[in-house]
Design a protein around this motif. Structure first.
Motif, PDB file in Angstrom:
ATOM      1  N   TYR A   1       0.909  -1.233   0.092  1.00  4.88           N
ATOM      2  CA  TYR A   1       0.188   0.011  -0.020  1.00  4.88           C
ATOM      3  C   TYR A   1       0.863   1.301   0.038  1.00  4.88           C
ATOM      4  CZ  TYR A   1      -4.526  -2.323   0.731  1.00  4.88           C
ATOM      5  OH  TYR A   1      -5.648  -3.091   0.698  1.00  4.88           O
TER       6      TYR A   1
ATOM      7  N   VAL B   1       2.610   1.439  -3.467  1.00  5.66           N
ATOM      8  CA  VAL B   1       1.776   1.958  -4.806  1.00  5.66           C
ATOM      9  C   VAL B   1       0.844   2.986  -4.677  1.00  5.66           C
ATOM     10  CG1 VAL B   1      -0.327   0.935  -6.311  1.00  5.66           C
ATOM     11  CG2 VAL B   1       1.473  -0.706  -5.462  1.00  5.66           C
ATOM     12  N   GLY B   2       0.418   3.375  -3.200  1.00  3.65           N
ATOM     13  CA  GLY B   2      -0.439   4.416  -2.712  1.00  3.65           C
ATOM     14  C   GLY B   2      -1.763   3.941  -2.038  1.00  3.65           C
TER      15      GLY B   2
ATOM     16  N   LYS C   1      -4.957   4.174  -4.224  1.00  6.13           N
ATOM     17  CA  LYS C   1      -4.828   3.668  -5.448  1.00  6.13           C
ATOM     18  C   LYS C   1      -4.851   2.081  -5.609  1.00  6.13           C
ATOM     19  CE  LYS C   1      -1.720   3.094  -9.708  1.00  6.13           C
ATOM     20  NZ  LYS C   1      -0.373   3.594 -10.332  1.00  6.13           N
ATOM     21  N   LEU C   2      -4.258   1.588  -4.640  1.00  7.63           N
ATOM     22  CA  LEU C   2      -4.129   0.030  -4.391  1.00  7.63           C
ATOM     23  C   LEU C   2      -5.492  -0.305  -4.108  1.00  7.63           C
ATOM     24  CD1 LEU C   2      -2.472  -2.479  -4.755  1.00  7.63           C
ATOM     25  CD2 LEU C   2      -2.115  -2.102  -2.350  1.00  7.63           C
TER      26      LEU C   2
ATOM     27  N   LEU D   1      -8.491   1.125  -4.717  1.00  3.66           N
ATOM     28  CA  LEU D   1      -9.433   1.084  -6.011  1.00  3.66           C
ATOM     29  C   LEU D   1      -8.810   0.048  -6.995  1.00  3.66           C
ATOM     30  CD1 LEU D   1     -11.348   2.779  -7.727  1.00  3.66           C
ATOM     31  CD2 LEU D   1      -9.171   4.065  -8.575  1.00  3.66           C
ATOM     32  N   ILE D   2      -7.828  -0.275  -7.193  1.00  2.00           N
ATOM     33  CA  ILE D   2      -7.261  -1.466  -8.106  1.00  2.00           C
ATOM     34  C   ILE D   2      -8.044  -2.715  -7.614  1.00  2.00           C
ATOM     35  CG2 ILE D   2      -5.374  -3.021  -8.828  1.00  2.00           C
ATOM     36  CD1 ILE D   2      -3.594  -0.616  -8.595  1.00  2.00           C
TER      37      ILE D   2
ATOM     38  N   GLN E   1      -0.905  -2.151 -13.014  1.00  2.72           N
ATOM     39  CA  GLN E   1      -1.034  -1.080 -11.992  1.00  2.72           C
ATOM     40  C   GLN E   1      -0.110  -0.952 -10.890  1.00  2.72           C
ATOM     41  OE1 GLN E   1      -3.320   1.473 -12.732  1.00  2.72           O
ATOM     42  NE2 GLN E   1      -3.646   0.226 -14.634  1.00  2.72           N
TER      43      GLN E   1
END
Length: 226
Positions: free
Chosen positions: A190, A193-194, A197-198, A200-201, A225
């Motif tokens: 986390y 990646v953020g 963002k993660l 959401l992925i 991603q």
């Protein structure tokens, strides 16, 4: 006997700490440690051998295949699938045996992150609820061998969502327990990646799965991603 099955792939960074923890908290228990490698190119296999761990190389790469192969190589009548970046509570063997005695055929822990960032704490809070959408592989999974065999193990056709699908299958066979305490998993992905963002992925992948999007599309989407 509880067979602790750990799929691994290039895990050398935190592997010594992980193995030491497991060996310490399974000492004196009727448990075995089995690691299944997916073709690591680092020192994962060497570290396992250094600690006297049984480690096998899966003939088919992929987490579902590795875990099924681990089940084949194990001898316990209870299987416990665990990720190499997650630490279960110290008394996890006793927790599992108690749950089996209470007629649960399978179950998992709630989730906690380390380091525990505010938004991740919120995500982890949802794992206490008994909804299949909130089941993740990081929560680990215990299951009786009888139930595991009855659902034909993990679906090896799945490159993603195999952990969630087996929970759906197992609930058709008997009681599934969510433990009151938590397993601690690393938040490093986390942080890399953020967090938003993660998450959401992951959400998109879940939606794709239930819409019937192909495994290849989902796996390609995830790999691009992260």
């Amino acid at each position: 006997m509880v067979s602790i099955i750990v799929p691994v792939y290039n895990e050398e960074a935190g592997l010594k700490t992980f193995i030491s923890y497991l060996q310490k908290h399974t000492s004196g228990e009727r448990a075995e440690l089995i690691f299944i490698d997916g073709g690591s190119t680092d020192k994962t296999v060497e570290i396992c051998k250094e600690f006297g761990i049984k480690i096998y190389t899966s003939p088919i790469k992929g987490r579902a295949s590795q875990m099924n192969y681990g089940a084949e190589k194990s001898t316990g009548d209870i299987l416990y699938f665990l990720h190499a970046d997650s630490l279960p509570p110290k008394n996890f063997i006793k927790d599992i045996l108690k749950s089996i005695d209470e007629d649960y055929i399978a179950g998992c822990y709630r989730l906690a992150f380390e380091p525990e960032l505010p938004l991740l704490k919120l995500y982890a809070w949802f794992t206490k609820f008994d909804y299949d959408l909130f089941r993740f592989g990081d929560q680990s999974l215990f299951v009786t061998r009888k139930a595991f065999d009855k659902v034909d193990g993990f679906d090896q056709r799945l490159k993603v969502m195999e952990d969630q699908q087996i929970v759906v299958d197992l609930k058709k066979e008997g009681k599934f327990k969510i433990m009151n305490n938590s397993i601690i998993t690393s938040s490093r992905k986390y942080m890399k990646v953020g967090i938003l963002k993660l998450q959401l992925i992951f959400t998109i992948i879940v939606i794709f799965y239930y819409l019937g999007v192909s495994q290849k599309v989902m796996a390609d989407f995830y790999s691009k991603q992260v």
